[in-house]
Design a protein around this motif. Structure first.
Motif, PDB file in Angstrom:
ATOM      1  N   UNK A  31       0.827  -1.211   0.000  1.00  0.00           N
ATOM      2  CA  UNK A  31       0.000   0.000   0.000  1.00  0.00           C
ATOM      3  C   UNK A  31       0.856   1.254   0.000  1.00  0.00           C
ATOM      4  N   UNK A  32       1.935   1.247   0.755  1.00  0.00           N
ATOM      5  CA  UNK A  32       2.811   2.414   0.768  1.00  0.00           C
ATOM      6  C   UNK A  32       3.490   2.603  -0.587  1.00  0.00           C
ATOM      7  N   UNK A  33       3.898   1.516  -1.220  1.00  0.00           N
ATOM      8  CA  UNK A  33       4.544   1.629  -2.534  1.00  0.00           C
ATOM      9  C   UNK A  33       3.571   2.178  -3.566  1.00  0.00           C
ATOM     10  N   UNK A  34       2.333   1.714  -3.523  1.00  0.00           N
ATOM     11  CA  UNK A  34       1.319   2.206  -4.469  1.00  0.00           C
ATOM     12  C   UNK A  34       1.052   3.680  -4.230  1.00  0.00           C
ATOM     13  N   UNK A  35       0.923   4.055  -2.958  1.00  0.00           N
ATOM     14  CA  UNK A  35       0.563   5.435  -2.621  1.00  0.00           C
ATOM     15  C   UNK A  35       1.726   6.398  -2.794  1.00  0.00           C
ATOM     16  N   UNK A  36       2.871   6.035  -2.260  1.00  0.00           N
ATOM     17  CA  UNK A  36       3.998   6.971  -2.227  1.00  0.00           C
ATOM     18  C   UNK A  36       4.841   6.944  -3.499  1.00  0.00           C
ATOM     19  N   UNK A  38       3.809   5.488  -6.592  1.00  0.00           N
ATOM     20  CA  UNK A  38       3.054   5.263  -7.831  1.00  0.00           C
ATOM     21  C   UNK A  38       3.325   3.871  -8.412  1.00  0.00           C
ATOM     22  N   UNK A  39       3.625   2.926  -7.542  1.00  0.00           N
ATOM     23  CA  UNK A  39       3.908   1.560  -7.992  1.00  0.00           C
ATOM     24  C   UNK A  39       2.616   0.835  -8.327  1.00  0.00           C
ATOM     25  N   UNK A  40       2.757  -0.305  -8.998  1.00  0.00           N
ATOM     26  CA  UNK A  40       1.609  -1.148  -9.326  1.00  0.00           C
ATOM     27  C   UNK A  40       1.608  -2.358  -8.392  1.00  0.00           C
ATOM     28  N   UNK A  41       0.470  -2.586  -7.751  1.00  0.00           N
ATOM     29  CA  UNK A  41       0.387  -3.665  -6.762  1.00  0.00           C
ATOM     30  C   UNK A  41       0.718  -5.014  -7.378  1.00  0.00           C
TER      31      UNK A  41
END
Length: 483
Positions: free
Chosen positions: A35-40, A42-45
């Motif tokens: 979740x942090x990678x997606x939010x901070x 712009x990564x793809x889950x």
């Protein structure tokens, strides 16, 4: 909707040990990091999660728990934020983003997973203390204890009691502009707009994993079976498809060797419809104009090889072109993978190809089951910003195909501005350039590939739907350059 199942989601069962929950388990840590990678970042889950699961050596129930928690929060974010707005005494924007993610995780466990309330609260508090500190942990404890007093239906009765677009957006966790675009797409493609809630539920239901057996290299019958690692059943639509009932498809030998690939049945149908269309004259050179990451290219290349034809795959990004090469590695014969701009192929190689696929970049609103973060990342402006690229790519394809050859325009979006309007404009623009184009009866070609597939016709094109077909919402229209 039933209590403890949010917006159509199906959660794996998960027993929680009865202890003090002071230790943060790896499953929850992984979900939080996704979740942090997606939010901070712009990564793809779908790219981050598998790497973390491998790095932390999580599998089986632990991997399933982490997956459901991460993807469930991304799907349900709109609902959970509406609930948090009533539970927190300040705007969510004023909270640390990590605190908001922990709160969303706690709500998902409380309201949509079979985790005991005390375990959901205590483990969330422990996670907050571990990654954020004691102060945030106190806030998490207070908010989640207040939330645990009701089930999901009771909360929704308070925050989204009606049938307005505002309420539907909260209940089914879709931005309002996406909700309205999907309603208009249903209407425009010949469906009853009243199907909208079924479509929204389907968007919130985790997609089954489908496999594509590459023709000449494997068949669905080779894949179907059950062993200690996984169970695979027959596909629903595509003649190349199988369905992973349970287990990791990466453990299947055919997948490891590239003879079969993980690919949604809707994407398989798109490639097979192009391959089944009638061309006039020779049928030797096929082109995938936007080939990355290579799923449709692999299916087309294998089909072409069986007919003595070759595929050229063009991809503008070098790293994605490498993915295409990997996807084609098991296909016999010559497949030319190029790094280049698909918009230039029609000028550089006019009339050179017999079949051309334009799988155009789009908003991806037809694949929200697989990429739930897209609904929050995309904006209405994306529809306008992608439109010129989609039209330029289709124009290039119509120039690159020879008279008598066929072009398939495809998107993973049902939205009118990315589907029918693009084709309408491209046909008109081609006529101004002196290129005559006719629309083929795509549903009739689909009937040859998948006999009896219901509710797929959208005028001269084909539109698939998650709630009707259990596939991504793929759109495909066949065009022939007239000799």
């Amino acid at each position: 909707m039933t209590g403890r199942t949010i917006q159509g989601q199906n959660s794996p069962r998960r027993g929680v040990k009865q202890d003090r929950f002071t230790r943060v388990d790896e499953s929850r840590k992984v979900a939080y990091e996704v979740l942090r990678a997606v939010s901070a970042d712009d990564a793809y889950a779908n790219l981050v999660l598998p790497k973390l699961l491998r790095a932390r050596k999580l599998n089986g129930r632990d991997a399933a728990f982490a997956t459901e928690l991460a993807y469930g929060v991304l799907r349900g974010q709109g609902t959970y934020d509406a609930l948090l707005a009533t539970l927190v005494d300040r705007p969510l924007a004023d909270l640390d983003a990590g605190v908001v993610d922990v709160l969303r995780m706690g709500l998902h466990q409380l309201l949509a997973m079979r985790v005991p309330d005390h375990a959901a609260v205590a483990t969330s508090v422990a996670l907050a203390r571990n990654v954020l500190g004691g102060g945030p942990a106190g806030l998490v404890n207070a908010v989640l204890r207040k939330a645990s007093g009701r089930d999901l239906d009771q909360w929704l009765a308070e925050v989204a009691p009606g049938d307005s677009d505002d309420d539907l957006a909260v209940r089914y966790s879709h931005p309002q502009w996406v909700l309205r675009s999907l309603r208009e797409a249903l209407r425009a493609h010949g469906h009853d707009p009243a199907e909208l809630e079924d479509l929204l539920r389907a968007d919130n239901t985790p997609a089954h994993v489908a496999l594509a057996a590459l023709p000449g290299l494997a068949s669905p019958d080779d894949l179907v079976g059950r062993d200690a690692h996984l169970e695979i059943g027959t596909g629903r639509w595509a003649p190349t498809a199988a369905h992973v009932v349970h287990g990791d498809p990466g453990k299947l030998a055919a997948v490891r060797t590239g003879r079969a690939r993980v690919q949604d049945e809707g994407s398989q149908v798109v490639a097979l419809v192009l391959a089944a269309a009638d061309v006039e004259g020779r049928d030797e050179r096929w082109l995938d104009l936007c080939a990355g990451p290579g799923g449709k290219a692999a299916l087309l290349a294998a089909t072409a090889a069986g007919r003595g034809a070759t595929l050229t795959a063009v991809e503008v990004a070098g790293h994605r072109a490498e993915l295409v090469r990997q996807a084609l590695s098991a296909v016999p014969g010559l497949a030319d993978v190029r790094v280049g701009d698909g918009r230039e192929v029609g000028t550089d190689e006019p009339g050179a190809y017999d079949r051309v696929l334009v799988d155009a970049p789009c908003t991806g609103l037809g694949a929200l089951r697989r990429r739930p973060e897209a609904r929050w990342r995309r904006t209405p402006a994306d529809l306008g910003s992608l439109a010129p690229l989609q039209r330029e790519l289709l124009a290039s394809a119509l120039d690159a195909v020879r008279p008598g050859g066929v072009v398939a325009y495809a998107t993973c979006s049902p939205v009118l501005s990315e589907t029918r309007l693009v084709v309408d404009d491209a046909v008109k623009a081609a006529a101004k350039r002196g290129v005559e184009v006719e629309r083929l009866d795509t549903p009739a070609v689909l009937e040859r590939v998948v006999p009896g597939m219901p509710s797929a016709a959208a005028g001269a094109a084909v539109q698939l739907w998650p709630h009707t077909h259990g596939t991504d919402a793929m759109h495909v229209a066949l065009l022939r350059r007239v000799s």
